[in-house]
Design an enzyme around this catalytic site. Sequence first.
Site, PDB file in Angstrom:
ATOM      1  N   HIS A   1       0.825  -1.212   0.000  1.00  0.00           N
ATOM      2  CA  HIS A   1       0.000   0.000   0.000  1.00  0.00           C
ATOM      3  C   HIS A   1       0.857   1.258   0.000  1.00  0.00           C
ATOM      4  O   HIS A   1       0.471   2.272  -0.568  1.00  0.00           O
ATOM      5  CB  HIS A   1      -0.986  -0.027   1.169  1.00  0.00           C
TER       6      HIS A   1
ATOM      7  N   ARG B   1     -10.004   3.900  -2.251  1.00  0.00           N
ATOM      8  CA  ARG B   1      -9.594   3.137  -1.068  1.00  0.00           C
ATOM      9  C   ARG B   1      -9.890   3.981   0.176  1.00  0.00           C
ATOM     10  O   ARG B   1      -9.048   4.745   0.634  1.00  0.00           O
ATOM     11  CB  ARG B   1      -8.103   2.807  -1.148  1.00  0.00           C
TER      12      ARG B   1
ATOM     13  N   ARG C   1     -14.890   1.879  -1.857  1.00  0.00           N
ATOM     14  CA  ARG C   1     -14.684   0.614  -1.140  1.00  0.00           C
ATOM     15  C   ARG C   1     -14.777   0.892   0.350  1.00  0.00           C
ATOM     16  O   ARG C   1     -14.162   1.839   0.846  1.00  0.00           O
ATOM     17  CB  ARG C   1     -13.311   0.045  -1.495  1.00  0.00           C
TER      18      ARG C   1
ATOM     19  N   GLU D   1     -10.797 -11.184  -4.355  1.00  0.00           N
ATOM     20  CA  GLU D   1      -9.363 -11.149  -4.070  1.00  0.00           C
ATOM     21  C   GLU D   1      -8.929 -12.267  -3.126  1.00  0.00           C
ATOM     22  O   GLU D   1      -7.758 -12.380  -2.786  1.00  0.00           O
ATOM     23  CB  GLU D   1      -8.966  -9.782  -3.496  1.00  0.00           C
TER      24      GLU D   1
ATOM     25  N   ASN E   1      -3.894  -7.753  -6.513  1.00  0.00           N
ATOM     26  CA  ASN E   1      -2.772  -7.671  -5.561  1.00  0.00           C
ATOM     27  C   ASN E   1      -2.976  -8.697  -4.443  1.00  0.00           C
ATOM     28  O   ASN E   1      -2.090  -9.496  -4.133  1.00  0.00           O
ATOM     29  CB  ASN E   1      -2.690  -6.281  -4.928  1.00  0.00           C
ATOM     30  N   ASP E   2      -4.178  -8.654  -3.859  1.00  0.00           N
ATOM     31  CA  ASP E   2      -4.433  -9.614  -2.785  1.00  0.00           C
ATOM     32  C   ASP E   2      -4.644 -11.018  -3.321  1.00  0.00           C
ATOM     33  O   ASP E   2      -4.272 -11.999  -2.671  1.00  0.00           O
ATOM     34  CB  ASP E   2      -5.635  -9.167  -1.940  1.00  0.00           C
TER      35      ASP E   2
ATOM     36  N   ARG F   1       2.463  -9.794   0.502  1.00  0.00           N
ATOM     37  CA  ARG F   1       2.779  -8.831  -0.561  1.00  0.00           C
ATOM     38  C   ARG F   1       3.796  -7.788  -0.128  1.00  0.00           C
ATOM     39  O   ARG F   1       4.345  -7.072  -0.958  1.00  0.00           O
ATOM     40  CB  ARG F   1       1.489  -8.178  -1.098  1.00  0.00           C
TER      41      ARG F   1
ATOM     42  N   CYS G   1      -8.856  -4.239 -10.715  1.00  0.00           N
ATOM     43  CA  CYS G   1      -8.441  -3.053  -9.929  1.00  0.00           C
ATOM     44  C   CYS G   1      -7.013  -3.183  -9.383  1.00  0.00           C
ATOM     45  O   CYS G   1      -6.512  -2.253  -8.753  1.00  0.00           O
ATOM     46  CB  CYS G   1      -9.369  -2.861  -8.738  1.00  0.00           C
TER      47      CYS G   1
HETATM   48  C1  PEP Z   1      -6.066  -5.519  -4.667  1.00  0.00           C
HETATM   49  O1  PEP Z   1      -5.948  -6.245  -3.674  1.00  0.00           O
HETATM   50  O2  PEP Z   1      -5.663  -5.844  -5.788  1.00  0.00           O
HETATM   51  C2  PEP Z   1      -6.708  -4.208  -4.573  1.00  0.00           C
HETATM   52  C3  PEP Z   1      -7.095  -3.553  -5.641  1.00  0.00           C
HETATM   53  O3  PEP Z   1      -6.849  -3.646  -3.370  1.00  0.00           O
HETATM   54  P1  PEP Z   1      -5.629  -3.218  -2.404  1.00  0.00           P
HETATM   55  O4  PEP Z   1      -4.395  -3.097  -3.218  1.00  0.00           O
HETATM   56  O5  PEP Z   1      -6.043  -1.939  -1.782  1.00  0.00           O
HETATM   57  O6  PEP Z   1      -5.594  -4.342  -1.408  1.00  0.00           O
HETATM   58 MG    MG Z   2      -7.012  -5.856  -1.847  1.00  0.00          MG
END
Ligand code: PEP
Ligand code: MG
Length: 613
Positions: A197, A304, A341, A439, A462-463, A473, A510
């Site tokens: 993040h 976010r 979100r 995710e 990402n998650d 991550r 996303c």
């Molecule tokens: C993700 O997990 O890909 C996502 C878009 O949300 P974040 O990166 O805020 O966890």
């Molecule tokens: Mg996420």
Amino acid sequence: MTGPKSEILFHGCGVASGITLGTAVKLDSHQRVELKTSLVPDQLESEVNRFRAAVEASRRQMAELKVSLEEKVGKEHAFVIDAHILMLEDRSLLAEIEGIIRSECANSEWAVRKAAATIQQAYQSLEDEYFRERASDIEYVVERILINLAGSEPFDWDHLAGDLVIVAHDFSPSSFAAVDLERIRGLALESGGRSSHSAIIARSLCLPSVMQIPDFVHFVSTGDAILVNGDEGEVVVNPREERVAECRARIEESGMRALPGPGGAALPAATRDGATVSLRANTELPHEVRVATACGAEGIGLFRSEFLFFAHSTGFPSSEDQYLTYRMLVEAMAPHPVAIRTLDTGAEQIWTGSDLSGCANPSMGLRGIRLSLRTRDLFRAQVEAILRAAQFGSVEMIFPMVSTVEEIWRAKEVVREVGRSLSARDGAAVDVSIGAMIEVPAAVLMLESIAREVDVLCVGTNDLTQYLMAVDRDNPEVANLFQPLHPSIVQCLQRIAEVSNTLGRPARICGEISANPLVAVLLVGMGFRQLSMNPRSMAIIRKTVSSIRVDAAERLAERILRLSTTQEIVECMVAEVSRILPLDLGQYVREITNPVLGDGSATGFTPGRRVHA
Ligand code: PEP
Ligand code: MG
């Protein structure tokens, strides 16, 4: 006499592009600035007294702690505190620290850290594990003294001159709220990674950043000149004059990055054979809405909202404060939709010290929708703010980290309840679309059931990468396994695209991959027609989409789905995309191979190389 400090070059992972030059601000593990201030001789006695008072306060607190520990766990376990008290009474140690204050005309914090570092190094070099453990006792005592030295005074950024670069082991998203962002020009961290993040915020703030630089912080002091090259993943401490001059020229040449894009009008991307792909913006900070519109975003695909909480002094913005922010976003983007979100954070990030925050494995703990369903009043306040803002434009309410259908039922029940009481109170009809972040692997497997409960699917790659590959991550030790294009993830994406098409629920990517032109071609080939990304990447993705044909992208996707390693997938993409886009793809390859492929073979990048120039 000391000469100029020698230049040291470090390599890490460039996570936010651009080059910057500044003065290092080194933060400790509690995000306090490690700063040496020069005192004049007249100030030395009062500085020594300040240090002694902090030691005395620490000794008193330890003694109290010991009594309470004895009551709770018995005398036999409380003896460990004795070792800490003894250190605080160790005359030779205290004399050494006072000596540093006097001889270097330095502040107490600096002197404490310097003396402690020498002792810790000595302990850590010993064979005996017992003595190595003592290094952590020293850490604990130093921490206590530093807390007492800090009192409740916030750091005064005016102590430091010019443009600043944060140097730290880690820097959490909430830490952005604690620093003077007007002064910060870049980040250089030992931890983190492209999809952390902090990297996401660094990109949205356009702060050139390098993360995952092993064994680095130790070599830097607050006040050192530092150069951060986010394009090449390089950091240079005390750069030579020629390098500084060259870097200044490059900064000037890049014109400090004028905003790309159509300058206001939303611009869909269309393939050569006429398929449109909606490009939306991921945003974290409310002011980014300007960047989103300037880059031609067709809406905010992911706001976010947790960053409102991180930035708030108590961690809990009121429902009214949230409503004002959401309404501003919705009005600024109208007629395009804004996907808000709901709070996506772990309890530990906003409630330090609460019963809910103690958790050894926070990314698998009480976070996202789980946390909202547990803290209903907070959740209701946020839902109310979103529903009120929805009266001013088109809004989607997205639930994060969904792992069961029941979570969606329960969250929707809260939305209905709050909607009913709002209608009763204001007489307003409230209309909001509902979405779920996809995710967690369980959500991919249960996708048909989840999709029937929502209007839109937001794919958090990402998650999804983190949970599917079982790789944190943010952990540089396993960064080689953070492969957002691992065949397992590609298979999940294909499944999501198919379910989305069959059930008629739009699916929007996303995660960070949608900003990567190589991946964008694959995503279009799989059938995705909504991509949400850092707005500054929109220009390149728009160009990519307009250079391809859907049938060619589909053939690429078919080939890729048959491959069994990330390396094969990346090679296949590069072969295809380099034919249609005259671009240097190296940077985009590095982003998705991050940074070494699974078998440890380097992809032209060696993490952790350090060169004394
Ligand atoms: C993700 O997990 O890909 C996502 C878009 O949300 P974040 O990166 O805020 O966890
Ligand atoms: Mg996420």
